[in-house]
Enzyme design. Structure first.
Site, PDB file in Angstrom:
ATOM      1  N   ARG A 115      -8.907   0.071   4.360  1.00 49.39           N
ATOM      2  CA  ARG A 115      -7.988   1.064   3.786  1.00 49.39           C
ATOM      3  C   ARG A 115      -6.664   0.419   3.391  1.00 49.39           C
ATOM      4  NH1 ARG A 115      -6.692   6.143   7.136  1.00 49.39           N
ATOM      5  NH2 ARG A 115      -5.244   6.117   5.414  1.00 49.39           N
ATOM      6  N   ASP A 120       4.330   0.347  12.073  1.00 46.06           N
ATOM      7  CA  ASP A 120       3.083  -0.184  11.510  1.00 46.06           C
ATOM      8  C   ASP A 120       2.807  -1.633  11.933  1.00 46.06           C
ATOM      9  OD1 ASP A 120       2.565   2.193  10.295  1.00 46.06           O
ATOM     10  OD2 ASP A 120       3.088   1.562   8.270  1.00 46.06           O
ATOM     11  N   ARG A 162       0.103  14.830  13.130  1.00 42.86           N
ATOM     12  CA  ARG A 162       1.110  14.331  12.180  1.00 42.86           C
ATOM     13  C   ARG A 162       1.463  15.501  11.269  1.00 42.86           C
ATOM     14  NH1 ARG A 162      -0.774   8.623   9.819  1.00 42.86           N
ATOM     15  NH2 ARG A 162       1.270   8.666   8.843  1.00 42.86           N
ATOM     16  N   LYS A 185       0.834  -1.211   0.000  1.00 38.71           N
ATOM     17  CA  LYS A 185       0.000   0.000   0.000  1.00 38.71           C
ATOM     18  C   LYS A 185       0.868   1.260   0.000  1.00 38.71           C
ATOM     19  CE  LYS A 185      -1.653   1.629   4.018  1.00 38.71           C
ATOM     20  NZ  LYS A 185      -1.414   3.060   4.282  1.00 38.71           N
ATOM     21  N   ASN A 186       1.821   1.316   0.926  1.00 37.67           N
ATOM     22  CA  ASN A 186       2.593   2.553   1.047  1.00 37.67           C
ATOM     23  C   ASN A 186       3.502   2.806  -0.154  1.00 37.67           C
ATOM     24  OD1 ASN A 186       1.331   3.076   3.419  1.00 37.67           O
ATOM     25  ND2 ASN A 186       3.063   2.582   4.748  1.00 37.67           N
ATOM     26  N   CYS A 217      -4.477  12.895  12.921  1.00 33.03           N
ATOM     27  CA  CYS A 217      -5.054  11.587  12.595  1.00 33.03           C
ATOM     28  C   CYS A 217      -5.497  10.961  13.899  1.00 33.03           C
ATOM     29  CB  CYS A 217      -4.074  10.722  11.823  1.00 33.03           C
ATOM     30  SG  CYS A 217      -2.877   9.911  12.845  1.00 33.03           S
TER      31      CYS A 217
HETATM   32  C1  UD1 Z   1       4.570   6.686   6.523  1.00 29.70           C
HETATM   33  C2  UD1 Z   1       3.634   5.536   6.299  1.00 29.70           C
HETATM   34  C3  UD1 Z   1       3.037   5.078   7.625  1.00 29.70           C
HETATM   35  C4  UD1 Z   1       4.137   4.781   8.635  1.00 29.70           C
HETATM   36  C5  UD1 Z   1       5.112   5.940   8.732  1.00 29.70           C
HETATM   37  C6  UD1 Z   1       6.315   5.641   9.600  1.00 29.70           C
HETATM   38  C7  UD1 Z   1       2.774   6.004   4.089  1.00 29.70           C
HETATM   39  C8  UD1 Z   1       1.595   6.371   3.268  1.00 29.70           C
HETATM   40  N1  UD1 Z   1       2.564   5.955   5.415  1.00 29.70           N
HETATM   41  O1  UD1 Z   1       3.793   7.756   7.050  1.00 29.70           O
HETATM   42  O2  UD1 Z   1       2.272   3.893   7.379  1.00 29.70           O
HETATM   43  O3  UD1 Z   1       3.568   4.543   9.897  1.00 29.70           O
HETATM   44  O4  UD1 Z   1       5.600   6.304   7.431  1.00 29.70           O
HETATM   45  O5  UD1 Z   1       7.017   4.544   9.107  1.00 29.70           O
HETATM   46  O6  UD1 Z   1       3.826   5.715   3.577  1.00 29.70           O
HETATM   47  N2  UD1 Z   1       7.179  14.176  10.883  1.00 29.70           N
HETATM   48  C9  UD1 Z   1       7.369  15.518  11.194  1.00 29.70           C
HETATM   49  N3  UD1 Z   1       7.220  16.434  10.194  1.00 29.70           N
HETATM   50  C10 UD1 Z   1       6.889  16.082   8.908  1.00 29.70           C
HETATM   51  C11 UD1 Z   1       6.706  14.719   8.608  1.00 29.70           C
HETATM   52  C12 UD1 Z   1       6.868  13.790   9.616  1.00 29.70           C
HETATM   53  O7  UD1 Z   1       7.671  15.858  12.321  1.00 29.70           O
HETATM   54  O8  UD1 Z   1       6.770  16.969   8.056  1.00 29.70           O
HETATM   55  C13 UD1 Z   1       7.358  13.149  11.943  1.00 29.70           C
HETATM   56  C14 UD1 Z   1       6.083  12.354  12.243  1.00 29.70           C
HETATM   57  O9  UD1 Z   1       5.246  13.030  13.144  1.00 29.70           O
HETATM   58  C15 UD1 Z   1       6.660  11.070  12.798  1.00 29.70           C
HETATM   59  C16 UD1 Z   1       7.959  10.894  12.006  1.00 29.70           C
HETATM   60  O10 UD1 Z   1       8.250  12.161  11.449  1.00 29.70           O
HETATM   61  O11 UD1 Z   1       6.974  11.214  14.141  1.00 29.70           O
HETATM   62  C17 UD1 Z   1       7.887   9.881  10.890  1.00 29.70           C
HETATM   63  O12 UD1 Z   1       6.738  10.124  10.096  1.00 29.70           O
HETATM   64  P1  UD1 Z   1       6.727   9.868   8.533  1.00 29.70           P
HETATM   65  O13 UD1 Z   1       7.835   8.924   8.209  1.00 29.70           O
HETATM   66  O14 UD1 Z   1       6.690  11.164   7.828  1.00 29.70           O
HETATM   67  O15 UD1 Z   1       5.339   9.154   8.318  1.00 29.70           O
HETATM   68  P2  UD1 Z   1       4.400   9.225   7.063  1.00 29.70           P
HETATM   69  O16 UD1 Z   1       5.191   9.440   5.833  1.00 29.70           O
HETATM   70  O17 UD1 Z   1       3.259  10.155   7.338  1.00 29.70           O
END
Ligand code: UD1
Length: 422
Positions: free
Chosen positions: A398, A306, A121, A22-23, A116
């Site tokens: 989802r 995850d 997030r 999915k991701n 979320c």
């Molecule tokens: C992706 C995955 C999700 C998984 C996560 C962590 C997808 C669609 N989803 O989510 O299933 O749980 O990686 O492996 O691929 N953060 C910030 N600022 C930002 C972005 C992130 O502070 O602009 C922080 C987040 O709050 C979190 C950490 O970075 O603590 C990692 O998040 P991130 O890797 O960005 O997760 P997603 O890409 O949203």
């Protein structure tokens, strides 16, 4: 709204093929905006998040058609650079269209995703990265307005304060069409990020360092459409392996990349499972009560956040105390109160859960709150004594393709029913 009715106590045995990730789909689908024309994405998982992104891309002028696991995308006639709230609120990964749309069309208007189920997030790193590439970013009425400078985005150095999957994907997609060289440091290494990098290179992008934390990107003026196979879903694979371990079963999962699951396999072995890797298959056999085994989530190649909730369900069946610490999402424990309803003994201390395993689990009605929390509830219900109902399984739909049918093929007893509950 659908619910699952589960009768617990049946071991899982047999063989199943794992779906596309999915991701990975949610990363490579937006990349199609970077080149006008027809793409064929094979091994695409047929699930709700992919449908949601297809609908959003359709609203922007892309033509998306999903036949079983073949996704055809045509981006020849993009008519809108806006991702409206009605789509982004359903799935925050919709935000991934920012980078490619901005890079290719010089402007984008993308709804902010908001929080979320398990907490805030942020997308600050996505936006800081775009700004570093020269974009002007303003936030108005809940939308991010992004505008590239005259002449397009410009290559730059950018360091991710935190390892972020989505921000790395978004900024990488923006940088491939920027003028000059971009160097991204502390880039995320998750296999889904690497898969996106490989597809971009196939499209004509110049990226060095894929699979490392430093990406060096030399912008090109145009890219071309490609056919791409989606990598296997390591989280779905991990969920099935944990399910089999919990029920003292034996399963073989096919169509996976075992390297993507190294941290999970190591923990399964530590807990007493026998795990055999053979090419792109893994066979797991569990004959004993699992040993309490602690995990701490970490960016790849660490134990994935995850699979944290599913691991908790597993540890409920261990004789003794174990702990789970989530360092990625410190609030991601919405499954705990629902697991308590099934008889679990779990205490929270900040971002650590202390699980006292070996307590009798008995069927109850529980509520899905988010995707992976719902998976943990199914697993717990599969081993609980008697009948459980899991409400709001749309969260599961989802991210898992027909999970109940596939678990039933392995011997579980899960019935999907429609309910009036809202
Ligand atoms: C992706 C995955 C999700 C998984 C996560 C962590 C997808 C669609 N989803 O989510 O299933 O749980 O990686 O492996 O691929 N953060 C910030 N600022 C930002 C972005 C992130 O502070 O602009 C922080 C987040 O709050 C979190 C950490 O970075 O603590 C990692 O998040 P991130 O890797 O960005 O997760 P997603 O890409 O949203």
């Amino acid at each position: 709204m659908d619910k699952f009715v589960i009768t617990g106590g049946k071991p899982l045995n047999g063989r199943i093929a794992i779906s596309g990730a999915k991701n990975a789909s949610l990363a490579i689908m937006p990349a199609t905006f970077l080149a006008p024309g027809a793409f064929h994405l094979t091994n695409t998982p047929n699930l709700r998040d992919v449908w949601t992104l297809s609908r959003l891309m359709g609203a922007m002028g892309a033509h998306c058609e999903l036949n079983d696991n073949d996704l055809f995308v045509d981006t020849a006639n993009i008519t809108s650079f806006e991702a409206p709230y009605e789509h982004v609120k359903k799935m925050r990964a919709s935000f991934h269209v920012l980078g490619p749309i901005l890079a290719r069309y010089g402007e984008a208007r993308i709804s902010l995703p908001g929080g979320c189920a398990w907490g805030p997030r942020p997308v600050d790193l996505h936006l800081k990265g775009m700004e570093k590439l020269g974009a002007e970013i303003t936030i108005e009425n809940g939308y991010v307005n992004a505008k590239a400078p005259n002449g397009g985005l410009r290559g730059a150095r950018f360091h991710f304060d935190i390892s972020s999957v989505g921000a790395t994907e978004n900024v990488m997609m923006a940088a491939v069409l920027a003028k000059g060289t971009t160097i991204l440091t502390n880039a995320a290494l998750e296999p889904e990020v690497t898969a996106l990098g490989r597809m971009l290179v196939k499209m004509g992008a110049k990226i060095e360092g894929i699979g490392t934390t430093t990406l060096e990107i030399e912008g090109v003026s145009e890219l071309k459409p490609v056919n791409e196979e989606t990598i296997p879903d390591r989280i779905e694979a991990g969920t099935f392996l944990i399910a089999a371990a919990m029920t003292r079963g034996k399963i073989t999962i096919d169509n996976i990349n075992p390297y993507h699951l190294a941290a999970v396999i190591a923990k399964l072995e530590e807990s007493g499972c026998e795990v055999d890797v053979n090419g792109d298959s893994i066979t797991l056999t569990m004959t004993e009560s699992p040993k309490p085994t602690d995990i701490t989530t970490a960016p790849y190649p660490g134990f994935p956040t995850d699979l944290q909730a599913q691991w908790m369900a597993y540890m409920l069946t261990a004789q003794g105390t174990s702990s789970i610490t989530d360092t990625i999402y410190t609030d991601r424990f919405k499954h705990v109160p629902e697991l308590l309803r099934l008889g679990a003994d779990v205490e929270m201390a900040d971002n650590t859960a202390i699980i006292k395993g070996g307590k009798k689990l008995s069927g109850a009605t529980v509520m899905s709150t988010d995707l992976r929390a719902s998976a943990s509830l199914i697993l717990a219900a599969i081993v609980a004594e008697g009948r459980s109902e899991i409400l709001r399984v749309y969260h599961l739909d989802r991210g898992y393709d027909a999970i109940e049918k596939r678990l039933n093929l392995l011997g579980a007893s899960i019935r999907r029913e429609n309910t009036e509950e809202f």
